[in-house]
Design an enzyme around this catalytic site. Structure first.
Site, PDB file in Angstrom:
ATOM      1  N   GLY A 111      14.626  64.306 -51.013  1.00 32.19           N
ATOM      2  CA  GLY A 111      15.849  65.015 -51.375  1.00 32.19           C
ATOM      3  C   GLY A 111      15.609  66.132 -52.379  1.00 32.19           C
TER       4      GLY A 111
ATOM      5  NE  ARG B 287      14.069  72.610 -32.811  1.00 31.51           N
ATOM      6  CZ  ARG B 287      14.460  72.333 -31.563  1.00 31.51           C
ATOM      7  NH1 ARG B 287      13.928  71.332 -30.903  1.00 31.51           N
ATOM      8  NH2 ARG B 287      15.392  73.076 -30.981  1.00 31.51           N
TER       9      ARG B 287
ATOM     10  CG  HIS C 244       7.718  64.305 -39.166  1.00 31.15           C
ATOM     11  ND1 HIS C 244       6.646  63.934 -38.406  1.00 31.15           N
ATOM     12  CD2 HIS C 244       7.210  64.918 -40.258  1.00 31.15           C
ATOM     13  CE1 HIS C 244       5.523  64.300 -39.020  1.00 31.15           C
ATOM     14  NE2 HIS C 244       5.848  64.879 -40.167  1.00 31.15           N
TER      15      HIS C 244
ATOM     16  CB  VAL D 148      18.068  79.467 -32.405  1.00 33.69           C
ATOM     17  CG1 VAL D 148      17.171  80.687 -32.222  1.00 33.69           C
ATOM     18  CG2 VAL D 148      18.414  78.859 -31.046  1.00 33.69           C
TER      19      VAL D 148
ATOM     20  N   GLY E 135       4.042  72.360 -44.642  1.00 34.18           N
ATOM     21  CA  GLY E 135       4.784  71.188 -44.164  1.00 34.18           C
ATOM     22  C   GLY E 135       6.253  71.520 -43.988  1.00 34.18           C
ATOM     23  CG  ASP E 136       8.973  69.673 -45.358  1.00 31.15           C
ATOM     24  OD1 ASP E 136       8.879  68.557 -44.820  1.00 31.15           O
ATOM     25  OD2 ASP E 136       8.855  69.860 -46.580  1.00 31.15           O
TER      26      ASP E 136
ATOM     27  CB  THR F  60      -1.564  65.320 -48.207  1.00 34.14           C
ATOM     28  OG1 THR F  60      -1.192  63.936 -48.267  1.00 34.14           O
ATOM     29  CG2 THR F  60      -2.366  65.599 -46.947  1.00 34.14           C
TER      30      THR F  60
HETATM   31  P1  GDP Z   1       8.786  68.382 -40.375  1.00 27.81           P
HETATM   32  O1  GDP Z   1       8.393  67.581 -41.564  1.00 27.81           O
HETATM   33  O2  GDP Z   1       7.817  69.456 -40.043  1.00 27.81           O
HETATM   34  O3  GDP Z   1       9.118  67.552 -39.168  1.00 27.81           O
HETATM   35  O4  GDP Z   1      10.124  69.159 -40.781  1.00 27.81           O
HETATM   36  P2  GDP Z   1      11.388  68.574 -41.615  1.00 27.81           P
HETATM   37  O5  GDP Z   1      12.152  67.690 -40.693  1.00 27.81           O
HETATM   38  O6  GDP Z   1      10.967  68.028 -42.910  1.00 27.81           O
HETATM   39  O7  GDP Z   1      12.193  69.908 -41.930  1.00 27.81           O
HETATM   40  C1  GDP Z   1      12.718  70.731 -40.940  1.00 27.81           C
HETATM   41  C2  GDP Z   1      14.251  70.805 -41.084  1.00 27.81           C
HETATM   42  O8  GDP Z   1      14.765  71.888 -40.335  1.00 27.81           O
HETATM   43  C3  GDP Z   1      14.970  69.604 -40.540  1.00 27.81           C
HETATM   44  O9  GDP Z   1      16.129  69.371 -41.314  1.00 27.81           O
HETATM   45  C4  GDP Z   1      15.351  70.012 -39.125  1.00 27.81           C
HETATM   46  O10 GDP Z   1      16.478  69.321 -38.627  1.00 27.81           O
HETATM   47  C5  GDP Z   1      15.654  71.454 -39.315  1.00 27.81           C
HETATM   48  N1  GDP Z   1      15.348  72.320 -38.186  1.00 27.81           N
HETATM   49  C6  GDP Z   1      14.268  72.305 -37.362  1.00 27.81           C
HETATM   50  N2  GDP Z   1      14.285  73.362 -36.526  1.00 27.81           N
HETATM   51  C7  GDP Z   1      15.400  74.081 -36.856  1.00 27.81           C
HETATM   52  C8  GDP Z   1      15.943  75.327 -36.400  1.00 27.81           C
HETATM   53  O11 GDP Z   1      15.400  75.992 -35.532  1.00 27.81           O
HETATM   54  N3  GDP Z   1      17.084  75.751 -37.014  1.00 27.81           N
HETATM   55  C9  GDP Z   1      17.699  75.059 -38.006  1.00 27.81           C
HETATM   56  N4  GDP Z   1      18.784  75.571 -38.547  1.00 27.81           N
HETATM   57  N5  GDP Z   1      17.203  73.899 -38.477  1.00 27.81           N
HETATM   58  C10 GDP Z   1      16.075  73.428 -37.904  1.00 27.81           C
HETATM   59 MG    MG Z   2       9.079  67.076 -43.404  1.00 28.64          MG
END
Ligand code: GDP
Ligand code: MG
Length: 424
Positions: free
Chosen positions: A303, A18, A41, A414, A12-13, A240
């Site tokens: 957090g 994005r 997300h 990136v 996850g994450d 989950t």
């Molecule tokens: P999700 O749950 O899969 O949607 O992912 P999250 O949002 O929980 O975690 C991904 C984090 O990485 C977020 O804070 C995004 O803004 C950040 N992020 C996503 N792609 C990139 C990237 O290519 N580079 C950087 N530096 N941050 C990214």
């Molecule tokens: Mg996430």
């Protein structure tokens, strides 16, 4: 047009939100098919920075219809708060662009309470729940002991059903946990308040999706979490309580006949894991702190500092297989720019034997990572937009992952912003 699922390959994450935000430009409908308010997300676009929990990440595109399928854990209160917060930032959320399945089951306040009571009972053996009530909710759903969203339309019958459920649930609350019983009036007024606000969004989403399909519209399925947290394929019991894999998308969408034509698997350039459970390539100490800081690895929902490690090729290959990924997006490559050399977990060592097979969950605790190092590129990639201008060491890293997991990496991200990516 073709349908696509965007799914997580790891824990996850990975950056699914994005990628969905980026790709919704090409889709007419975005559907969340499982999970609930425990998701986080992150989307960074012209409206600002958002952590979406229940709302599909297509909500920012004015022409996209967003659907919450019957497979999601519908927490009316959390969803309403999310809608209010988005509206406050100028984003329109209406029954035109958000459609909630009348067949979605309701996550009720007692699910959150039971989640917290059970984590407290487990003490040091806890599963690392986000305490959003997800596990108690899905247990009740499969026991057929919760409400369907569509029942909110018939208050008379709802009251009778609530009374039946309450009688049963209070046995658990009081008898098992010694907690206060839930009162009928409190539950009914909660349902009245938040059900009243969300009733206009309820509809027969199967019919909506059938209509969209007939009109030649394209559908994007958005997963929560990753393959390793899938209830059936993941690191049970540290999973989950629903199916995060792409194969489940049409079912959880409530439109099981729909085809998933392509599966975009999202992989992070290194590993992170939030909460409890085995994490074979976990790093500790200053090395881990540096990576966590570089990647700002703190949970979007809770957090909590995320556990971090090098990319795990064994787990990633397994995730690619379970998801049936047809293409990959590698995210956060820019984060590794500070490293002189980059660790890569290429294999596992289990009982003295080197393996590239993802083990049975209980064996993971004894699994040791086999680490190799690759050359770093030692520069800032955040402004790079073409494959040709990517440093050779970064290209080698991407190609190494691609070869090891057997799936093409078509996107390299990136940066967190919508445009910060390379299309190969
Ligand atoms: P999700 O749950 O899969 O949607 O992912 P999250 O949002 O929980 O975690 C991904 C984090 O990485 C977020 O804070 C995004 O803004 C950040 N992020 C996503 N792609 C990139 C990237 O290519 N580079 C950087 N530096 N941050 C990214
Ligand atoms: Mg996430």
């Amino acid at each position: 047009m073709a349908n696509c699922a965007i799914v997580g390959i790891n824990w996850g994450d990975e950056g699914k939100g994005r990628m969905v935000d980026l790709l919704t430009e090409r889709y007419d409908v975005v559907v969340r098919y499982q999970g609930g308010g425990n998701a986080g997300h992150t989307v960074v676009n012209e409206f600002g920075k958002f952590a979406l929990h229940l709302l599909p990440s297509g909500i920012f595109r004015p022409d996209v219809v967003n659907v919450l399928g019957s497979g999601v854990a519908l927490d009316l209160e959390n969803l309403w708060e999310e809608i209010v917060a988005l509206r406050a930032k100028g984003i329109s959320v209406t029954p035109e662009n958000l459609k909630i399945s009348e067949r979605a089951s309701l996550l009720l306040p007692w699910h959150r309470e039971l989640d917290a009571l059970e984590e407290a009972r487990l003490r040091d053996k806890k599963y690392g729940s986000t305490k959003q009530g997800i596990a108690p909710f899905y247990s009740d759903k499969y026991q057929k002991k919760t409400l369907l969203a569509g029942e909110l339309r018939d208050p008379e019958r709802l009251r009778t059903h609530v009374r039946e459920l309450l009688e049963w649930k209070n046995l658990t609350l009081t008898g098992v946990y010694g907690a206060q019983p839930c009162s009928e009036s409190a539950l009914l007024s909660w349902l009245d308040e938040f059900g009243g606000k969300l009733r206009p969004f309820l509809c027969n989403t199967a019919a909506e999706l059938a209509g969209a399909e007939a009109a030649g519209k394209s559908i994007l399925f958005e997963a929560q979490l990753g393959a390793l947290r899938d209830l059936d394929c993941g690191i049970y019991p540290y999973t989950t309580s629903s199916n995060a894999v792409a194969a489940y998308a049409p079912i959880g969408a409530g439109a099981p006949w729909l085809k998933v034509d392509s599966v975009l698997g999202v992989v992070k350039a290194y590993s992170t894991c939030v909460g409890e459970g085995p994490f074979p390539c976990e790093m500790f100490g200053p090395e881990a702190d540096a990576l966590r800081e570089a990647g700002a690895e703190y949970g979007a929902k809770t957090g909590r500092p995320r556990r971090v490690g090098p990319i795990d090729l064994v787990a990633t290959r397994y995730g690619v297989q379970m998801q049936g990924a047809t293409e990959l997006a590698l995210t956060k490559l820019d984060v590794l720019g500070y490293l002189e050399r980059i660790p890569v977990c290429t294999h596992y060592e289990l009982s003295g034997v080197c393996t590239d097979e993802f083990p049975f969950p209980t064996a993971l605790a004894e699994t040791k990572p086999v680490i190799e190092y690759m050359n770093g590129w030692h520069c800032d990639l955040s402004g790079v937009r073409t494959w040709e201008t990517l440093p050779a060491a970064a290209k080698a890293y991407v190609e190494r992952i691609e070869a090891a997991v057997g799936c093409r990496i078509g996107y390299v991200s990136v940066g967190a912003e919508r445009e910060a990516y390379i299309r190969r």
